[in-house]
Design a protein around this motif. Structure first.
Motif, PDB file in Angstrom:
ATOM      1  N   ILE A  66       0.770  -1.189  -0.009  1.00 12.98           N
ATOM      2  CA  ILE A  66       0.069  -0.028   0.008  1.00 12.98           C
ATOM      3  C   ILE A  66       0.891   1.232  -0.098  1.00 12.98           C
ATOM      4  N   THR A  67       1.875   1.412   0.807  1.00 14.50           N
ATOM      5  CA  THR A  67       2.849   2.370   0.916  1.00 14.50           C
ATOM      6  C   THR A  67       3.544   2.669  -0.112  1.00 14.50           C
ATOM      7  N   LEU A 202       1.752   7.778  16.412  1.00 17.43           N
ATOM      8  CA  LEU A 202       2.861   8.440  15.455  1.00 17.43           C
ATOM      9  C   LEU A 202       2.459   8.791  13.991  1.00 17.43           C
ATOM     10  N   CYS A 203       1.720   8.074  13.317  1.00 17.58           N
ATOM     11  CA  CYS A 203       1.682   7.988  11.737  1.00 17.58           C
ATOM     12  C   CYS A 203       0.360   8.854  11.903  1.00 17.58           C
ATOM     13  N   GLY A 204      -0.589   8.583  12.652  1.00 13.16           N
ATOM     14  CA  GLY A 204      -2.052   9.290  12.416  1.00 13.16           C
ATOM     15  C   GLY A 204      -1.790  10.834  12.945  1.00 13.16           C
ATOM     16  N   SER A 205      -0.991  11.075  14.071  1.00 15.21           N
ATOM     17  CA  SER A 205      -0.885  12.475  14.434  1.00 15.21           C
ATOM     18  C   SER A 205      -0.106  13.333  13.171  1.00 15.21           C
ATOM     19  N   LEU A 206       0.931  12.628  12.462  1.00 19.07           N
ATOM     20  CA  LEU A 206       1.527  13.307  11.370  1.00 19.07           C
ATOM     21  C   LEU A 206       0.654  13.701  10.481  1.00 19.07           C
ATOM     22  N   THR A 207      -0.127  12.604  10.064  1.00 17.02           N
ATOM     23  CA  THR A 207      -1.346  12.751   8.907  1.00 17.02           C
ATOM     24  C   THR A 207      -2.381  13.796   9.223  1.00 17.02           C
ATOM     25  N   ALA A 208      -2.879  13.777  10.537  1.00 15.21           N
ATOM     26  CA  ALA A 208      -3.818  14.893  10.868  1.00 15.21           C
ATOM     27  C   ALA A 208      -3.118  16.358  10.927  1.00 15.21           C
ATOM     28  N   PHE A 209      -1.839  16.170  11.235  1.00 17.51           N
ATOM     29  CA  PHE A 209      -1.261  17.490  11.305  1.00 17.51           C
ATOM     30  C   PHE A 209      -1.111  18.153   9.885  1.00 17.51           C
ATOM     31  N   LEU A 210      -0.300  17.215   9.093  1.00 15.16           N
ATOM     32  CA  LEU A 210      -0.211  17.541   7.635  1.00 15.16           C
ATOM     33  C   LEU A 210      -1.463  17.959   7.005  1.00 15.16           C
ATOM     34  N   TRP A 211      -2.422  17.197   6.973  1.00 11.28           N
ATOM     35  CA  TRP A 211      -3.581  17.382   6.336  1.00 11.28           C
ATOM     36  C   TRP A 211      -4.274  18.634   6.671  1.00 11.28           C
ATOM     37  N   THR A 212      -4.279  19.161   7.761  1.00 11.86           N
ATOM     38  CA  THR A 212      -4.716  20.500   8.129  1.00 11.86           C
ATOM     39  C   THR A 212      -4.213  21.741   7.692  1.00 11.86           C
ATOM     40  N   ALA A 249       7.762   5.622   5.515  1.00 11.58           N
ATOM     41  CA  ALA A 249       8.919   4.899   6.649  1.00 11.58           C
ATOM     42  C   ALA A 249       8.552   4.709   8.164  1.00 11.58           C
ATOM     43  N   LEU A 250       7.881   5.805   8.637  1.00 12.76           N
ATOM     44  CA  LEU A 250       7.475   5.579   9.998  1.00 12.76           C
ATOM     45  C   LEU A 250       6.806   4.467  10.248  1.00 12.76           C
ATOM     46  N   LEU A 251       5.670   4.249   9.309  1.00 17.65           N
ATOM     47  CA  LEU A 251       4.401   3.229   9.396  1.00 17.65           C
ATOM     48  C   LEU A 251       5.231   1.858   9.218  1.00 17.65           C
TER      49      LEU A 251
END
Length: 304
Positions: A66-67, A202-212, A249-251
């Motif tokens: 997927i990645t 870790l990955c969810g927080s990164l995604t939520a922050f970047l998507w905003t 990479a983090l995931l």
């Protein structure tokens, strides 16, 4: 002389210029070079993720695949933008006096939204499968995500103030996605174990922050015509680099000790003697035994 022989100029803007389709505000060779640089990073990341998958049994490669698909699609999109393709000229709503954004038509890369239409659902699948979310929830969140991307594209292609209506729809969809990631999916991941919860956090927080940050980029680029197309390339490029190869990479690092079967993703392999395969063979064996016993009984009666 030797230096001139190995020198390579970026001629993408000259080769892929269309007199019938012109934009006053467009990328320069600096923006094109940046897009090609991001293409290289995405391509290397794709091969890295595929290479890492080969070190795992086939049943445990789902997150690698997927990645890798995410960065593969992104590399094609960025190559297209670096080649000055996949865009259209749209009249700007706000004409600026700044020389870098002075003009009536702005270059809008619709290929960027095609990339997001494919890759953002895959990103959400990475996260929501990590959290072992139910499939109906995953499918619904992906639908909301597609609404977010499509409204962003439609808004970017509208030159009147009605573009901000589509912007609001997209932001509402984004808010719901971030809420699910921050609340429901996070709680679900924590139940699956500390390692799963830590990886998702870790990955969810990164995604939520970047998507905003993407709506901000949209507002100063396609929406408000505040920054130049070259600056737009850098803004979106940095966000995509963090949201895709760095996220990937983090995931994958977080999944190094997590068996997908713990997440409800037990995948059978043709050469594996797992419980389900053995049960199937046993069932076939019993069926054959019953059939043979019945046949034997008939023959015994016939003999008697």
């Amino acid at each position: 002389m030797f230096g001139n022989m190995i020198k390579r100029d970026n001629n993408a803007l000259r080769v892929n210029s269309y007199p019938a389709l012109e934009a006053d505000e467009h990328i320069t060779t600096h923006g094109s070079d940046w897009y090609f640089a991001v293409t290289a990073v995405m391509t290397v990341a794709t091969f890295a993720f595929i290479g890492l998958s080969l070190r795992q049994p086939r049943q445990k490669r789902v997150f690698h695949y997927i990645t890798a698909a995410i960065t593969m699609v992104a590399s094609i999109a960025y190559f297209t933008m670096g080649s000055n393709l996949g865009w259209t000229a749209i009249n700007v709503e706000f004409e600026r006096s700044d020389p870098v954004v002075r003009g009536q038509d702005r270059e809008i890369f619709y290929v960027r939204y095609i990339d997001w239409f494919i890759t953002t659902p895959l990103l959400l699948m990475d996260l929501l499968l990590t959290a072992a979310m139910p499939w109906p929830t995953i499918l619904y969140i992906i639908l909301v995500d597609e609404v977010m991307i499509v409204t962003g594209l439609v808004g970017a292609l509208v030159y009147s103030r009605y573009k901000w209506g589509y912007f609001v729809f997209g932001c509402a969809a984004l808010f719901y996605i971030v809420f699910v990631l921050a609340w429901e999916a996070r709680r679900h991941a924590n139940v699956m174990g500390k390692d799963v919860g830590r990886t998702f956090l870790l990955c969810g927080s990164l995604t939520a922050f970047l998507w905003t940050l993407y709506p901000i980029a949209w507002g100063v680029c396609e929406g408000g015509n505040v920054i130049s197309p070259d600056s737009e390339a850098i803004f979106y490029g940095i966000l995509d680099l963090l949201a895709k190869p760095v996220f990937g990479a983090l995931l994958i690092w977080g999944h190094r000790g997590i068996d997908p079967s713990r997440l409800g993703l037990y995948i059978h392999d043709y050469d594996e003697k797992d419980v389900a395969v053995m049960a199937g063979e046993k069932k076939d064996g019993n069926a054959n035994g019953v059939s043979n016993g019945h046949s034997n009984g008939v023959r015994a009666d016939e003999t008697v």
